[in-house]
Design an enzyme around this catalytic site. Structure first.
Site, short mmCIF file in Angstrom:
data_model
loop_
_atom_site.label_atom_id
_atom_site.label_comp_id
_atom_site.label_asym_id
_atom_site.label_seq_id
_atom_site.Cartn_x
_atom_site.Cartn_y
_atom_site.Cartn_z
N ASP A 1 65.81 -38.49 7.96
CA ASP A 1 65.04 -37.28 8.25
C ASP A 1 65.79 -36.31 9.16
O ASP A 1 66.72 -36.70 9.88
CB ASP A 1 63.73 -37.65 8.97
N HIS B 1 67.33 -41.23 11.00
CA HIS B 1 67.60 -39.80 11.16
C HIS B 1 69.10 -39.57 11.11
O HIS B 1 69.84 -40.20 11.88
CB HIS B 1 67.04 -39.31 12.51
NI NI Z 1 61.32 -35.50 11.51
#
Ligand code: NI
Length: 222
Positions: A38, A180
């Protein structure tokens, strides 16, 4: 009407209170997992991650932030061309339930457009920032699949490759692992996570392949 209300309340509970139960649909057979990244793209870390994924012959799903896509469209194009899936993670990463319906729709639509310009396709799924959702957000997003996760590596907090890898290793078949691609430690941990999951017999699918029950049907390593 009554059953619709019931559906929304169950959907709300599933995604907001128990995110662990919202991610994984039934699987067709074989052990598989969807790695998700992400908040990118990141100008140097995302390309580094792509090299690792290519080396490992693994496809993942990238929930991109629209304003970053507009800034680095070439990287998003490369993500897509390498066989990874792109998901919509909003334009500016706000807490969507705090916004007006019009602004929620704009967050999603602008990101769709940025991804379309970069890759030619519109994301099939949406992951709301922070996993934060409400019935109003769900309605604003419409019929598109909203995707959470079931294994959170908490990579943004720990910034420790070994710890990230340990958490990711707890995943189960049909699961989605949240990471991430904007943290160096995460990218450093990915190779080890993939090797470990491979050694346990997992194959790797994208989120849409997982939703199609694509665990055992050619959607794995490529
Ligand atoms: Ni996010």
């Amino acid at each position: 009407m009554h059953s619709i209300l019931k559906f929304w309340s169950v959907a709300f509970l599933a995604c907001c209170v128990f995110p662990a139960f919202s991610g994984a649909p039934a699987r067709a057979g074989g052990k598989c997992v969807a790695l998700t990244f992400d908040d990118g793209p990141h100008p140097t870390l995302t390309p580094k991650l792509l090299s690792i994924l290519a080396q490992e012959h693994v496809h993942a799903t990238f929930y991109v932030v629209g304003q970053r896509v507009a800034q680095w469209p070439g990287i998003v194009r490369r993500v897509y061309q390498q066989g990874n899936e792109i998901g919509n993670h909003s334009w500016s990463h706000p807490v969507l339930p705090k916004l007006s319906t019009a602004r929620i729709k704009a967050e999603i639509a602008k990101t769709d457009e940025a991804v379309r310009r970069a890759t030619g396709v519109i994301p099939a799924t949406v992951r709301p920032p922070y996993g934060s959702i409400s019935p109003r957000v769900r309605a604003a997003i419409g019929r598109r699949q909203i995707v959470m996760w079931d294994t959170d590596t908490l990579d943004w907090r720990y910034h420790d490759s070994k710890r990230i890898a340990r958490v990711a290793d707890r995943t189960r078949s049909g699961g989605m692992v949240l990471m991430h691609d904007i943290h160096p430690r995460t990218v450093a941990a990915v190779g080890g996570i993939i090797e470990y999951l491979k050694s346990r017999g997992f194959s790797f699918v994208t989120v849409s392949q997982l939703y199609r029950g694509g665990c055992g049907s050619g959607g794995g390593e490529a």
